[in-house]
Enzyme design. Structure first.
Site, short mmCIF file in Angstrom:
data_model
loop_
_atom_site.label_atom_id
_atom_site.label_comp_id
_atom_site.label_asym_id
_atom_site.label_seq_id
_atom_site.Cartn_x
_atom_site.Cartn_y
_atom_site.Cartn_z
N LYS A 262 0.86 -1.19 0.00
CA LYS A 262 0.00 0.00 0.00
C LYS A 262 0.89 1.22 0.00
O LYS A 262 2.02 1.18 0.48
CB LYS A 262 -0.86 0.02 1.26
CG LYS A 262 -2.07 0.91 1.15
CD LYS A 262 -3.20 0.20 0.44
CE LYS A 262 -4.36 1.11 0.13
NZ LYS A 262 -5.51 0.31 -0.36
N ASP B 195 -6.84 4.43 -4.74
CA ASP B 195 -7.56 4.23 -3.47
C ASP B 195 -8.22 5.59 -3.21
O ASP B 195 -8.41 6.36 -4.16
CB ASP B 195 -6.58 3.81 -2.35
CG ASP B 195 -7.28 3.32 -1.09
OD1 ASP B 195 -7.66 2.15 -1.03
OD2 ASP B 195 -7.47 4.12 -0.14
O1 2IT Z 1 -7.95 -1.39 -1.12
C1 2IT Z 1 -7.84 -1.89 -2.26
O2 2IT Z 1 -7.95 -3.09 -2.46
C2 2IT Z 1 -7.56 -0.97 -3.37
N1 2IT Z 1 -7.46 0.22 -3.14
C3 2IT Z 1 -7.33 -1.51 -4.75
C4 2IT Z 1 -5.93 -1.98 -4.90
C5 2IT Z 1 -5.52 -2.37 -6.29
O3 2IT Z 1 -4.33 -2.68 -6.46
O4 2IT Z 1 -6.33 -2.36 -7.21
#
Ligand code: 2IT
Length: 445
Positions: free
Chosen positions: A125, A165
């Protein structure tokens, strides 16, 4: 033998001032501790100690210029949590609340969520405490450019693949990808959520919201019930709430609320027309972080400074941000007759809210299962990029629905109690954990 309390005491000692990370670890560990204690291989491999420590936490300075010519400084992050199953994968969040602790909690959740999708993705993340609220398009462009000028060093299509996100949507991914290409000179699947004309997958924008409704559809079927005619409360008004409102309507439910930091909208007619959905996108694109204008536009009620959980509904879908649904909200939902709570934001419910819902026999799906559709279609975008081809919307949508139904089945397999009650939290945590833990054992240390 591990004891939850003494292990958590050590986690708290090692991660001070990171309450959300501690909360996320406690939730997962309370579900999996018996599985670990029953498995000498996990104990010998020190899986609990290793799975709760991120592979690395990268923090960097982001300098950019605002429209008045002032130099501004924000902090950027990328937490590469665990890559046992594949390249680190997870979104970027631009929001004033972002800290190292929130990044770690989100990265940790992502590890198990990605495992549940069955696609080959590890968990990570990233993001920044930069707030898009009130920023001009040019400021967002300059911020994204600076952010990527640091981030590009740490990512790659086979190492770490960020996406969007909160605060990072198609526009931001465009600016970030543009800068990546300028520096590296490659067209690759290094980011997902790209525009459909330049490598993005169809259905990725809708995927998180659609996915949560496919999950809910399976959940209701499991309980001999269906979404038809149900009243639904949704919080948030961004990309996730948008997709959820569209799919809920298509499946026959009526969405009566959306919300923003300013309060919530109660729309008795339902957030159920293309015009209303387009307006949600316009609100998001305005960078104002308010829903009040919806009330004037569509003659709905605006309830200032409050959350939608006080409205009587059958199902509630927190779609905004962590810990947005607390114990009192959960009590209110239950006393108003809600039967299902489907967490669509990451860790949208506090621990005591989730405990209360489960104690009251409410079917409660955790975010790492219910919201996995977004990252699942990101995984499908990576596949399409690697093959240099493009699938139709129908093909992506069908794969998404199958993935969500298989996640639901895994939750039932590992979470069904003797009483017949399905503990979705436990089911999701055990199913995701086993996949990652087994891979870690096989890969050595
Ligand atoms: O929290 C999540 O799963 C997302 N923000 C999507 C992450 C992604 O790599 O598509």
């Amino acid at each position: 033998m591990y004891s939850l309390d003494s292990f958590m005491a050590e986690i708290e000692r090692k991660n001070p001032a990171e309450p959300e990370f501690i909360q996320a670890v406690r939730e997962v560990l309370s579900s999996v501790i018996d599985t670990v204690n029953d498995n000498p291989v996990y104990i010998k491999n020190r899986i609990l100690e290793r799975i709760t420590e991120p592979d690395r936490v990268i923090s960097f300075k982001v300098e950019w210029e605002d429209d008045d010519g002032n130099i501004r400084v924000n902090r950027g992050y990328r937490v590469q949590f665990n890559n046992a199953l594949g390249p680190y994968k997870g979104g970027l969040r631009f929001h004033a609340s972002v800290t190292e602790g929130t990044m770690k909690f989100l990265g940790f959740e992502q590890v198990f969520k990605n495992a549940l999708t069955t696609l080959p993705m590890g968990g990570g993340k990233g993001g920044s405490d930069f707030s898009p609220k009130g920023k001009s398009d040019a400021e967002i462009l300059r911020f994204c450019r600076s952010f990527m000028t640091e981030l590009y060093k740490y990512i790659g299509p086979d190492t770490d693949v960020p996406a969007g996100d909160i605060g990072v949507g198609g526009r931001e991914i465009g600016y970030l990808y543009g800068q990546y290409k300028r520096i590296v000179g490659e067209n690759t699947g290094v980011l997902t959520g790209k525009g459909q004309g330049w490598g993005g997958s169809l259905v990725r924008p809708e995927a998180t919201g659609y996915g949560t409704m496919y999950f809910a559809e399976a959940m209701l079927e499991e309980h001999g019930d269906s979404l038809k005619g149900k009243r639904v409360a949704i919080s948030g008004f961004g990309n996730v709430a948008w997709g959820a409102a569209m799919k809920a309507t298509e499946l026959g439910a009526k969405v009566v609320t959306i919300s923003g930091p300013d309060g919530y909208i109660y729309d008795e007619d339902g957030v159920g027309t293309p015009e209303k959905w387009a307006y949600m996108l316009a609100l998001r694109a305005s960078n104002n972080d308010v829903v009040k204008p919806y009330a004037q536009r569509f003659k709905a009620e605006f309830v200032e400074g409050r959350k939608p959980w006080e409205v009587p509904v059958d199902l509630a879908f927190p779609c905004a941000i962590q810990n947005e649904l607390g114990k009192e909200d959960a009590e209110r939902l239950v006393s108003n007759g809600a039967r299902y709570v489907v967490e669509t934001s990451n860790m949208g419910c506090t621990l005591d809210a989730a405990d209360l819902l489960r104690r009251k026999g409410i079917a409660f799906a955790p975010g790492k299962a219910a919201n996995a559709g977004g990252v699942a279609v990101s995984g499908l975008e990576m596949s399409q990029n690697a093959m240099h081809l493009h699938w139709s919307a129908a093909e992506v949508d069908e794969r998404l629905r199958n993935i969500m139904r298989s996640i639901h089945a895994e939750c039932v397999r590992h979470g069904k109690e003797d009483s017949g009650y399905i503990d979705y939290v436990k089911g999701a945590n055990i199913a995701g954990f086993i996949k990652v833990a087994d891979a870690m054992c096989q890969l050595g240390y």
